[in-house]
Design a protein around this motif. Structure first.
Motif, PDB file in Angstrom:
ATOM      1  N   GLN A   1     -27.316  87.128 -38.007  1.00  0.00           N
ATOM      2  CA  GLN A   1     -26.043  87.393 -38.669  1.00  0.00           C
ATOM      3  C   GLN A   1     -26.254  88.090 -40.014  1.00  0.00           C
ATOM      4  O   GLN A   1     -27.251  87.863 -40.702  1.00  0.00           O
ATOM      5  CB  GLN A   1     -25.287  86.078 -38.892  1.00  0.00           C
ATOM      6  N   ARG A   2     -25.284  88.928 -40.385  1.00  0.00           N
ATOM      7  CA  ARG A   2     -25.255  89.562 -41.707  1.00  0.00           C
ATOM      8  C   ARG A   2     -24.055  88.970 -42.436  1.00  0.00           C
ATOM      9  O   ARG A   2     -22.915  89.270 -42.102  1.00  0.00           O
ATOM     10  CB  ARG A   2     -25.140  91.081 -41.559  1.00  0.00           C
ATOM     11  N   ARG A   3     -24.321  88.148 -43.425  1.00  0.00           N
ATOM     12  CA  ARG A   3     -23.263  87.356 -44.056  1.00  0.00           C
ATOM     13  C   ARG A   3     -23.144  87.690 -45.541  1.00  0.00           C
ATOM     14  O   ARG A   3     -24.095  87.540 -46.302  1.00  0.00           O
ATOM     15  CB  ARG A   3     -23.566  85.866 -43.868  1.00  0.00           C
ATOM     16  N   LEU A   4     -21.965  88.158 -45.949  1.00  0.00           N
ATOM     17  CA  LEU A   4     -21.706  88.508 -47.337  1.00  0.00           C
ATOM     18  C   LEU A   4     -20.504  87.724 -47.846  1.00  0.00           C
ATOM     19  O   LEU A   4     -19.663  87.271 -47.065  1.00  0.00           O
ATOM     20  CB  LEU A   4     -21.447  90.008 -47.499  1.00  0.00           C
ATOM     21  N   GLN A   5     -20.426  87.603 -49.154  1.00  0.00           N
ATOM     22  CA  GLN A   5     -19.289  86.926 -49.779  1.00  0.00           C
ATOM     23  C   GLN A   5     -18.908  87.678 -51.039  1.00  0.00           C
ATOM     24  O   GLN A   5     -19.755  87.953 -51.888  1.00  0.00           O
ATOM     25  CB  GLN A   5     -19.638  85.475 -50.111  1.00  0.00           C
ATOM     26  N   ILE A   6     -17.629  88.005 -51.164  1.00  0.00           N
ATOM     27  CA  ILE A   6     -17.156  88.676 -52.367  1.00  0.00           C
ATOM     28  C   ILE A   6     -16.421  87.642 -53.224  1.00  0.00           C
ATOM     29  O   ILE A   6     -15.423  87.056 -52.798  1.00  0.00           O
ATOM     30  CB  ILE A   6     -16.265  89.897 -52.038  1.00  0.00           C
ATOM     31  N   ASP A   7     -16.960  87.395 -54.407  1.00  0.00           N
ATOM     32  CA  ASP A   7     -16.425  86.355 -55.278  1.00  0.00           C
ATOM     33  C   ASP A   7     -15.417  86.896 -56.278  1.00  0.00           C
ATOM     34  O   ASP A   7     -14.599  86.145 -56.813  1.00  0.00           O
ATOM     35  CB  ASP A   7     -17.571  85.663 -56.028  1.00  0.00           C
ATOM     36  N   ALA A   8     -15.477  88.179 -56.569  1.00  0.00           N
ATOM     37  CA  ALA A   8     -14.545  88.788 -57.511  1.00  0.00           C
ATOM     38  C   ALA A   8     -14.573  90.294 -57.326  1.00  0.00           C
ATOM     39  O   ALA A   8     -15.588  90.863 -56.915  1.00  0.00           O
ATOM     40  CB  ALA A   8     -14.922  88.432 -58.953  1.00  0.00           C
TER      41      ALA A   8
END
Length: 339
Positions: A152-159
């Motif tokens: 899996q390619r997992r990203l998170q945008i926090d702001a």
């Protein structure tokens, strides 16, 4: 035994560390290396082409730091003065060689870190390459966490806001988590933005699906993209999904060209709530703006504005819309409704 590309990188270090000058001995060796095999020339030319494709990454701080470290290392190794300047023809090879290690260093840094914390500051935009070949274009004051694994390619945008050009890997889903929702893609182009309690997902190419709740396993993610279940939102090019304060507001049509103008330092607003427009422009100026009442915040703004030009934006707002401004002692500009 070093590879052809490694030999080219070694020559580049020698050339770049001393502004294209070689000793008589090394100049002869360089000439001999070029003459030994036409593939050496081809290798340099390929690197030049790669650099042209990735020149948007050349100014990234990581690449600048790595180039500086490499050059300093070579300078320490070279203890003598250089005597033989390169002939004109060799300068072209030197320029190509400059591209070899610049690209190699940048790609190495950006493509070997499977887990990264990416961030931009006030007024800063960056384009970064991930290890899988995907690219992330980050708006100012944006934070993105990256975690890549075999499944899996997992990203998170926090702001902030980021646009993702996803490398096609049909069996390894690409997900972006933001505001309690998960955007799923395999090979596509889309952006995600978090601003003032809202989440915006815009699709430029391909297709994505949006779901909320806990992260499913990779197999489920892949099946959801092809066969969305009830409660899963499917988006196609030109569509935008909006969530406000955790509640979905639905799918709307989007001007794809205008919505991506921020990548060129411009903002094209079409019936954009004033509060959202202010939040986006605040990413580019130390002179902050704040909307002080709900009536002013809800005003729909139209127009094209350049990032960082706060005064021009404020002047346009007061001329066209029923708002007034007041400057605080700290320089912050308050925008409020006239009645």
């Amino acid at each position: 035994m070093p590879t052809r590309d490694e030999e080219a990188a070694s020559w580049w270090l020698k050339l770049q560390a001393n502004e294209g000058h070689l000793s008589a001995e090394e100049g002869d060796a360089f000439d001999a290396w070029l003459a030994a095999d036409t593939a050496n020339d081809d290798a340099l030319q390929r690197c030049a082409a790669v650099w042209n494709d990735l020149d948007g990454l050349a100014g990234a701080p990581e690449m600048v730091a790595m180039r500086a470290d490499a050059l300093e290392h070579m300078r320490r190794l070279n203890q003598r003065r250089w005597a033989k300047p390169l002939r004109t023809g060799k300068l072209a090879y030197a320029a190509a060689a400059v591209l070899v290690l610049s690209v190699g260093a940048g790609a190495w840094y950006l493509n070997t870190a499977d887990d990264q914390q990416l961030a931009t500051g006030l007024g800063e935009r960056r384009v970064l390459a991930l290890a899988d070949g995907s690219h992330v274009s980050m708006d100012a004051k944006t934070q993105v966490a990256v975690s890549l694994s075999n499944g899996q390619r997992r990203l998170q945008i926090d702001a902030g806001r980021a646009k993702f050009d996803v490398a096609a890997e049909p069996h390894r889903p690409f997900t972006v988590e933001a505001g309690g929702h998960i955007v799923v893609a395999t090979g596509t182009s889309f952006s995600t933005e978090r601003v003032d309690g809202k989440l915006h997902v815009i699709v430029y190419e391909g297709k994505v699906v949006v779901l909320n709740g806990a992260m499913p396993d990779p197999r489920t993610l892949l099946s959801l993209r092809h066969q969305p279940t009830p409660g899963v939102i499917a988006l196609r090019p030109g569509q935008e999904f909006v969530v406000q304060d955790g509640a979905a507001r639905g799918i709307v049509r989007n001007d794809v060209a205008g919505s991506s103008s921020w990548e060129a330092g411009m903002f094209e607003f079409i019936e954009e709530p004033l509060s959202d427009a202010v939040a986006q422009l605040n990413r580019y100026s130390a002179q902050a703006m704040v909307v002080t009442d709900a009536r002013a915040a809800a005003i729909k703004v139209d127009g094209v504005f350049k990032a960082g030009q706060t005064e021009a934006f404020v002047e346009a707002m007061t001329r066209v819309y029923p708002v007034r401004t007041r400057r605080r002692t700290d320089g912050t500009i308050e925008i409020s409704s006239r009645n």
